[in-house]
Design a protein around this motif. Structure first.
Motif, PDB file in Angstrom:
ATOM      1  N   MET A 139       0.804  -1.225   0.000  1.00  0.00           N
ATOM      2  CA  MET A 139       0.000   0.000   0.000  1.00  0.00           C
ATOM      3  C   MET A 139       0.835   1.272   0.000  1.00  0.00           C
ATOM      4  O   MET A 139       0.312   2.350  -0.285  1.00  0.00           O
ATOM      5  N   VAL A 140       2.129   1.197   0.319  1.00  0.00           N
ATOM      6  CA  VAL A 140       2.943   2.412   0.374  1.00  0.00           C
ATOM      7  C   VAL A 140       3.565   2.756  -0.977  1.00  0.00           C
ATOM      8  O   VAL A 140       4.352   3.689  -1.064  1.00  0.00           O
ATOM      9  N   THR A 141       3.219   2.023  -2.026  1.00  0.00           N
ATOM     10  CA  THR A 141       3.780   2.274  -3.347  1.00  0.00           C
ATOM     11  C   THR A 141       2.664   2.604  -4.330  1.00  0.00           C
ATOM     12  O   THR A 141       1.673   1.877  -4.428  1.00  0.00           O
ATOM     13  N   ASN A 142       2.824   3.710  -5.059  1.00  0.00           N
ATOM     14  CA  ASN A 142       1.875   4.080  -6.098  1.00  0.00           C
ATOM     15  C   ASN A 142       2.025   3.166  -7.311  1.00  0.00           C
ATOM     16  O   ASN A 142       3.059   2.507  -7.479  1.00  0.00           O
ATOM     17  N   PRO A 143       1.008   3.125  -8.188  1.00  0.00           N
ATOM     18  CA  PRO A 143       1.104   2.278  -9.387  1.00  0.00           C
ATOM     19  C   PRO A 143       2.326   2.575 -10.251  1.00  0.00           C
ATOM     20  O   PRO A 143       2.846   1.677 -10.920  1.00  0.00           O
ATOM     21  N   ASP A 144       2.800   3.834 -10.253  1.00  0.00           N
ATOM     22  CA  ASP A 144       3.966   4.177 -11.065  1.00  0.00           C
ATOM     23  C   ASP A 144       5.294   3.868 -10.365  1.00  0.00           C
ATOM     24  O   ASP A 144       6.361   4.185 -10.891  1.00  0.00           O
ATOM     25  N   GLY A 145       5.231   3.264  -9.182  1.00  0.00           N
ATOM     26  CA  GLY A 145       6.440   2.901  -8.453  1.00  0.00           C
ATOM     27  C   GLY A 145       6.935   3.946  -7.483  1.00  0.00           C
ATOM     28  O   GLY A 145       7.870   3.685  -6.709  1.00  0.00           O
ATOM     29  N   SER A 146       6.347   5.127  -7.497  1.00  0.00           N
ATOM     30  CA  SER A 146       6.757   6.189  -6.573  1.00  0.00           C
ATOM     31  C   SER A 146       6.152   5.932  -5.195  1.00  0.00           C
ATOM     32  O   SER A 146       5.140   5.237  -5.065  1.00  0.00           O
ATOM     33  N   PRO A 147       6.762   6.487  -4.155  1.00  0.00           N
ATOM     34  CA  PRO A 147       6.212   6.271  -2.809  1.00  0.00           C
ATOM     35  C   PRO A 147       4.894   7.010  -2.608  1.00  0.00           C
ATOM     36  O   PRO A 147       4.722   8.138  -3.077  1.00  0.00           O
ATOM     37  N   SER A 148       3.975   6.374  -1.929  1.00  0.00           N
ATOM     38  CA  SER A 148       2.715   7.021  -1.562  1.00  0.00           C
ATOM     39  C   SER A 148       2.900   7.634  -0.177  1.00  0.00           C
ATOM     40  O   SER A 148       2.865   6.935   0.838  1.00  0.00           O
ATOM     41  N   ASN A 149       3.123   8.936  -0.152  1.00  0.00           N
ATOM     42  CA  ASN A 149       3.422   9.594   1.123  1.00  0.00           C
ATOM     43  C   ASN A 149       2.236   9.545   2.085  1.00  0.00           C
ATOM     44  O   ASN A 149       2.414   9.412   3.297  1.00  0.00           O
ATOM     45  N   ALA A 150       1.018   9.649   1.535  1.00  0.00           N
ATOM     46  CA  ALA A 150      -0.161   9.538   2.395  1.00  0.00           C
ATOM     47  C   ALA A 150      -0.229   8.161   3.041  1.00  0.00           C
ATOM     48  O   ALA A 150      -0.542   8.025   4.225  1.00  0.00           O
ATOM     49  N   ALA A 151       0.101   7.124   2.257  1.00  0.00           N
ATOM     50  CA  ALA A 151       0.077   5.770   2.814  1.00  0.00           C
ATOM     51  C   ALA A 151       1.172   5.588   3.861  1.00  0.00           C
ATOM     52  O   ALA A 151       0.952   4.951   4.891  1.00  0.00           O
ATOM     53  N   TYR A 152       2.360   6.136   3.603  1.00  0.00           N
ATOM     54  CA  TYR A 152       3.425   6.067   4.599  1.00  0.00           C
ATOM     55  C   TYR A 152       2.989   6.736   5.899  1.00  0.00           C
ATOM     56  O   TYR A 152       3.229   6.218   7.004  1.00  0.00           O
ATOM     57  N   PHE A 153       2.348   7.893   5.779  1.00  0.00           N
ATOM     58  CA  PHE A 153       1.889   8.622   6.967  1.00  0.00           C
ATOM     59  C   PHE A 153       0.873   7.796   7.747  1.00  0.00           C
ATOM     60  O   PHE A 153       0.999   7.615   8.965  1.00  0.00           O
ATOM     61  N   TRP A 154      -0.126   7.244   7.050  1.00  0.00           N
ATOM     62  CA  TRP A 154      -1.205   6.552   7.745  1.00  0.00           C
ATOM     63  C   TRP A 154      -0.808   5.164   8.220  1.00  0.00           C
ATOM     64  O   TRP A 154      -1.229   4.733   9.309  1.00  0.00           O
ATOM     65  N   LEU A 155      -0.014   4.435   7.426  1.00  0.00           N
ATOM     66  CA  LEU A 155       0.393   3.110   7.868  1.00  0.00           C
ATOM     67  C   LEU A 155       1.373   3.189   9.032  1.00  0.00           C
ATOM     68  O   LEU A 155       1.252   2.431  10.011  1.00  0.00           O
ATOM     69  N   THR A 156       2.356   4.087   8.928  1.00  0.00           N
ATOM     70  CA  THR A 156       3.261   4.284  10.069  1.00  0.00           C
ATOM     71  C   THR A 156       2.461   4.712  11.294  1.00  0.00           C
ATOM     72  O   THR A 156       2.684   4.218  12.406  1.00  0.00           O
ATOM     73  N   GLY A 157       1.529   5.611  11.082  1.00  0.00           N
ATOM     74  CA  GLY A 157       0.723   6.105  12.190  1.00  0.00           C
ATOM     75  C   GLY A 157      -0.202   5.065  12.776  1.00  0.00           C
ATOM     76  O   GLY A 157      -0.341   4.958  14.003  1.00  0.00           O
TER      77      GLY A 157
END
Length: 474
Positions: free
Chosen positions: A359-377
């Motif tokens: 979930m922390v990776t966008n379809p284009d391979g870039s990091p999903s910062n929103a997912a990093y924020f919410w999953l870490t949180g």
């Protein structure tokens, strides 16, 4: 009772070993997180549910037997590990957790708890909405200077005395946990353990201040504004009780403890910068010289604080060892039951939590910062936020220089998630439960585990959604 505990422990452990230990779960060199099933997370979930439900459903049982219940859940992890991995490797895993994680963690809390308990802000501060808001803002600022635990211990008792004539004061201490015990610790690596771990791995000291300032001021400012509005409404509608604290000039006693807190900070910084090259091993676990010096410094600071502070000042603070004992017992169980959970997380895409990792990776391979924020949180809301930070730090590449550069927004999302969302539950960050225990001991009717989460859901989740929209979209 004791025999029943032993039978229950053996039965539960046998069930865990039989059901949730797939072939290859234990490699010769230790726990193989990639081969563990989700069942290994059940003892950790059980530990959390015990903390949540027993005080609500069986408070007397919990008060008298929380140590036994904690030992039960720890045994449900340790016994199957010993059966499948062997006694020696299991002992090594437990000693590793004790020496490198639990003991330093508890000693730091002990030093801060002891020194902060010796600082007496004497006199009577009246808890009007403006004064309460100012106290919470000061405490939040202190959190980044002396850590969330230190700030919580210094500020909690003055805030209790300031509001001891308020009929409805529970919300003050809920927001205290939000701001002083969590959000305020995001501006320096000294504020919260996850940020300090990032510092140890190469993140510049002032990178944190520069790159988390906007997010911290935004989130903290919103929560503080909500508090002021709510406290103003409650204050206008209530009739105050007789004030049990006489009116006296405000004075600060025990200032030597501020110097001792400086020693704590210096010891932590020294352990990061000094590498004497000296180490010894305990059951194959290396204990490095700088870390031993740091831990001994914590013990020395606690002893010095007890010797240099007048007992009357601690007595006036309502100081007791009960809260730190409770935290030490509960976190012993949490640290042990976390062992397989962290192993599964560290296995990344190869582990049972692979769907979360994806979930922390966008379809284009870039990091999903929103997912990093919410999953870490989300994980930091219940797991210890320091190892959770490290998992996602590594998942984002683990290269501090790269993360401080082009990956700065991702590192900020991980950092904010770990620090901010520790406020979502009582066990999300160590000082949360300490504040709960101290306030409850002073007669404040603190909400239950789930009652607190209703508060955090109503106040913090909308705040974090706005933080996501403003800072971490994409």
């Amino acid at each position: 009772m004791r025999q029943g505990m032993r039978v229950t422990t053996a039965a539960a452990a046998g069930l865990a070993a039989a059901v949730v230990a797939p072939t290859g779960a234990f490699a010769a060199d230790g726990l193989n997180g990639a081969a563990l099933g989700l069942g290994w997370a059940l003892p950790f979930v059980g530990m959390l549910l015990s903390i949540a439900l027993f005080p609500l459903l069986a408070p007397n049982l919990w008060e008298h037997h929380q140590g036994k219940i904690t030992a039960l859940w720890a045994a449900v992890v340790a016994i199957p590990m010993a059966a499948l991995l062997g006694g020696g490797p299991t002992a090594t895993a437990l000693v590793h957790t004790a020496l490198l994680d639990y003991i330093p963690f508890i000693l730091l809390l002990l030093a801060l708890f002891t020194t902060a308990g010796g600082i007496l802000i004497a006199g009577n501060i009246h808890g009007s909405p403006a004064m309460n808001t100012a106290l919470l803002a000061i405490g939040a600022l202190f959190a980044s200077l002396i850590g969330t635990t230190g700030a919580s211990m210094v500020m909690i008792r003055p805030v209790i005395r300031a509001n001891d004539d308020r009929r409805h004061n529970v919300h003050v201490f809920v927001f205290f946990i939000f701001l002083v015990s969590n959000l305020g610790g995001a501006l320096t690596p000294l504020g919260d353990p996850p940020l300090f771990l990032g510092f140890l791995r190469g993140v510049d000291f002032f990178w944190t201040t520069k790159h988390l300032a906007a997010e911290t001021l935004f989130a903290g400012g919103l929560v503080l504004a909500v508090f002021f509005a709510l406290d103003s409404v409650i204050y206008r509608k209530e009739d105050p009780l007789p004030d049990p604290t006489p009116d006296r000039k405000v004075r600060v006693r025990g200032l030597v403890n501020l110097a001792l807190i400086g020693v704590i900070v210096a010891a932590i910084l020294l352990s990061a910068a000094w590498r004497p090259g000296v180490a010894f091993t305990v059951l194959h676990v290396p204990v490095e010289g700088q870390n031993l010096v740091r831990d001994l410094a914590m013990v020395a600071v606690a002893i010095a604080s007890l010797r240099l502070t007048k007992p009357a000042w601690r007595e006036a603070n309502g100081f007791s060892w009960g809260p730190i004992k409770e935290v030490a017992i509960l976190f012993a169980g949490i640290f042990v039951t976390m062992i397989p959970v962290l192993a599964m997380l560290q296995a990344g895409k190869s582990g049972a939590f692979a769907p979360l990792v994806a979930m922390v990776t966008n379809p284009d391979g870039s990091p999903s910062n929103a997912a990093y924020f919410w999953l870490t949180g989300a994980l930091s809301s219940f797991l210890d936020n320091a190892p959770t930070y490290l998992v996602f730090f590594q998942l984002a590449g683990g290269d501090a220089q790269a993360l401080m550069g082009q990956g700065a927004l991702t590192l900020a999302a991980i950092s904010c998630g770990a620090v901010f969302m520790g406020a979502n539950s009582y066990i999300g960050n160590a000082p949360n439960f300490m504040v709960y225990a101290i306030a409850r001991g002073a007669g404040v009717k603190m909400p239950s585990f789930f009652g607190y989460m209703l508060w955090s859901g109503a106040v913090l989740i909308p705040t974090f959604l706005l933080v996501t929209w403003v800072f971490f979209r994409g």
